[in-house]
Design an enzyme around this catalytic site. Structure first.
Site, mmCIF file in Angstrom:
data_model
loop_
_atom_site.group_PDB
_atom_site.id
_atom_site.type_symbol
_atom_site.label_atom_id
_atom_site.label_comp_id
_atom_site.label_asym_id
_atom_site.label_seq_id
_atom_site.Cartn_x
_atom_site.Cartn_y
_atom_site.Cartn_z
ATOM 1 N N ARG A 1 5.481 -14.426 5.444
ATOM 2 C CA ARG A 1 4.361 -14.017 4.553
ATOM 3 C C ARG A 1 3.106 -14.529 5.403
ATOM 4 O O ARG A 1 2.663 -15.683 5.246
ATOM 5 C CB ARG A 1 4.326 -14.789 3.290
ATOM 6 C CG ARG A 1 3.235 -14.628 2.426
ATOM 7 C CD ARG A 1 2.801 -13.340 1.805
ATOM 8 N NE ARG A 1 3.828 -12.953 1.001
ATOM 9 C CZ ARG A 1 4.233 -11.406 0.616
ATOM 10 N NH1 ARG A 1 3.452 -10.582 0.987
ATOM 11 N NH2 ARG A 1 5.220 -11.397 -0.249
ATOM 12 N N GLU B 1 -5.154 -3.361 7.266
ATOM 13 C CA GLU B 1 -3.775 -3.018 8.116
ATOM 14 C C GLU B 1 -4.126 -1.641 8.573
ATOM 15 O O GLU B 1 -4.156 -0.730 8.121
ATOM 16 C CB GLU B 1 -2.727 -2.895 6.922
ATOM 17 C CG GLU B 1 -2.657 -4.235 6.047
ATOM 18 C CD GLU B 1 -1.681 -3.874 5.001
ATOM 19 O OE1 GLU B 1 -0.640 -3.016 4.985
ATOM 20 O OE2 GLU B 1 -1.907 -4.513 3.803
ATOM 21 N N ASP C 1 -5.970 -3.169 -3.521
ATOM 22 C CA ASP C 1 -4.884 -2.543 -2.854
ATOM 23 C C ASP C 1 -5.335 -1.104 -2.731
ATOM 24 O O ASP C 1 -4.665 -0.386 -3.363
ATOM 25 C CB ASP C 1 -3.535 -2.661 -3.706
ATOM 26 C CG ASP C 1 -2.344 -2.625 -2.904
ATOM 27 O OD1 ASP C 1 -2.354 -2.104 -1.539
ATOM 28 O OD2 ASP C 1 -1.357 -2.709 -3.539
ATOM 29 N N HIS D 1 0.238 -4.803 9.300
ATOM 30 C CA HIS D 1 -0.291 -5.377 8.066
ATOM 31 C C HIS D 1 -0.773 -6.883 8.421
ATOM 32 O O HIS D 1 -0.300 -7.833 7.848
ATOM 33 C CB HIS D 1 1.246 -5.812 7.194
ATOM 34 C CG HIS D 1 0.950 -6.084 5.741
ATOM 35 N ND1 HIS D 1 0.160 -6.937 5.300
ATOM 36 C CD2 HIS D 1 1.498 -5.607 4.641
ATOM 37 C CE1 HIS D 1 0.229 -6.978 4.009
ATOM 38 N NE2 HIS D 1 1.036 -6.071 3.716
HETATM 39 C C1 BG6 Z 1 0.289 -4.092 1.070
HETATM 40 C C2 BG6 Z 1 0.613 -3.303 0.068
HETATM 41 O O1 BG6 Z 1 0.411 -3.395 2.423
HETATM 42 O O2 BG6 Z 1 1.437 -5.073 1.121
HETATM 43 C C3 BG6 Z 1 0.521 -4.031 -1.180
HETATM 44 O O3 BG6 Z 1 -0.440 -2.367 -0.160
HETATM 45 C C4 BG6 Z 1 1.845 -4.858 -1.147
HETATM 46 O O4 BG6 Z 1 0.899 -3.047 -2.472
HETATM 47 C C5 BG6 Z 1 1.350 -5.930 -0.039
HETATM 48 O O5 BG6 Z 1 1.622 -5.624 -2.214
HETATM 49 C C6 BG6 Z 1 2.390 -7.017 0.067
HETATM 50 O O6 BG6 Z 1 3.708 -6.378 0.265
HETATM 51 P P1 BG6 Z 1 5.059 -7.470 0.511
HETATM 52 O O7 BG6 Z 1 6.083 -6.357 0.720
HETATM 53 O O8 BG6 Z 1 4.858 -8.085 2.083
HETATM 54 O O9 BG6 Z 1 4.923 -8.373 -0.496
#
Ligand code: BG6
Length: 315
Positions: free
Chosen positions: A67, A272, A213, A168
């Site tokens: 994360r 992103e 988002d 991301h």
């Molecule tokens: C973003 C999405 O890119 O990633 C969101 O637009 C999502 O909808 C977020 O909640 C986090 O995703 P994840 O799978 O890493 O929890």
């Protein structure tokens, strides 16, 4: 890998014994990338200040993606297809590619420190996504501390395949309510919080006071994230990646995520660089390239008054 005088690439063990590569530049900036996910988890400037957000609750343990930092979403962005959210490349162990195919001669690698990583699907991967590919990622730290990610994805299959993609990136910010994003105003976007309906962004730069988002479509190649409190501007330059996702979970979603602190949403913003609205199709033998370049500069360097035009026009 480039290891010459004044530059350095170190391969070492990170959290939970996972392998990582540290790139160090002579002026003091550095980057860390885990082989798990080819996931950049740290990008520091020459003052040693961390520029990326990684959650204090991040779980560095497969199969959970890390994360924070820069997860790579491939071959599927979000739930736009049959695979797990954001595809599988962020929770596979990549290898170091010691002999990558040459980049075109115009790609300048002098004074840069970099590492090449490689992902090929396993038999198990082919069961969930039946397409052979070679995904090469070059992570480069430039002489001014800029961080460049270049993806080259080749279809090594006998039939075409289609994918969506995102870098991301979680930027570290002092206080989300003091941040604004420039370069996306007046653009169309798909709102992930409203069944991906299409809207047009109104008015000025984007500021934040609740969950966001959105997938901005056909964006300029340069986007700026201005952190007023830190007096720092991040500039994202991108190539081959027309879209840009802006995400902050805000308080309720933050609480619902096991690997994210309740208040951490205040100190991060995801912008992103992505290819989502028009998925990429590769015929057998074809290669796609998508590049993101990040720099962090004092806000005053771009313009005395944080003038959006000046920020985006400065090189
Ligand atoms: C973003 C999405 O890119 O990633 C969101 O637009 C999502 O909808 C977020 O909640 C986090 O995703 P994840 O799978 O890493 O929890």
């Amino acid at each position: 890998m480039s290891t010459t005088e004044n530059k350095s690439v170190e391969i070492t063990k990170g959290i939970n014994g996972l392998e990582k590569v540290i790139l160090r530049e002579i002026h003091g900036s550095s980057v860390e990338v885990y082989l798990y996910g080819a996931h950049v988890t740290s990008w520091k400037n020459d003052q040693g200040e961390e520029l990326l957000f990684v959650s204090s609750k991040a779980i560095f343990k497969p199969p959970k993606p890390i994360r924070g930092g820069i997860p790579i979403c491939f071959p599927q962005f979000s739930n736009l297809g049959p695979l797990e959210a954001h595809g599988f490349s962020r929770n596979r162990v990549w290898t170091i590619d010691l002999d990558p195919p040459a980049f075109p001669p115009n790609v300048n690698v002098t004074n840069r420190v970099y590492v090449d990583l490689l992902l090929k699907p396993t038999e198990e991967d082919l069961k969930i996504w039946p397409h052979s590919f070679e995904y090469r990622l070059r992570v480069t730290l430039g002489p001014a501390g800029d961080l460049m990610l270049t993806s080259r994805i080749r279809n090594t299959d006998g039939k075409p395949f289609t994918f969506t993609f995102a870098y991301h990136t979680y930027f570290s910010v002092s206080d989300i309510s003091e941040v604004r994003v420039e370069g996306l105003e007046t653009l169309d976007y798909l709102d992930n919080l409203k069944n991906r309906e299409r809207y047009t962004e109104q008015g000025d730069a984007i500021t934040f006071e609740s969950e966001i988002d959105k997938i901005y479509l056909s964006t300029p190649t340069k986007i700026a994230i201005l952190d007023h409190e830190k007096k720092r501007t991040f500039v994202v330059r991108k190539d081959g990646l027309p879209d840009a996702v802006v995400w902050n979970p805000w308080d309720k979603k933050a609480k619902a995520m096991a690997d994210f602190g309740d208040d951490e949403y205040k100190h991060m913003l995801c912008v992103e660089a992505a290819a989502i609205e028009k998925p990429i199709t590769l015929k057998p033998g074809e290669e796609w390239k998508g590049r993101q370049e990040l720099s962090a500069v004092p806000s005053s360097y771009c313009s005395g008054q944080l003038d959006p035009n000046k920020v985006l026009q400065s090189s």
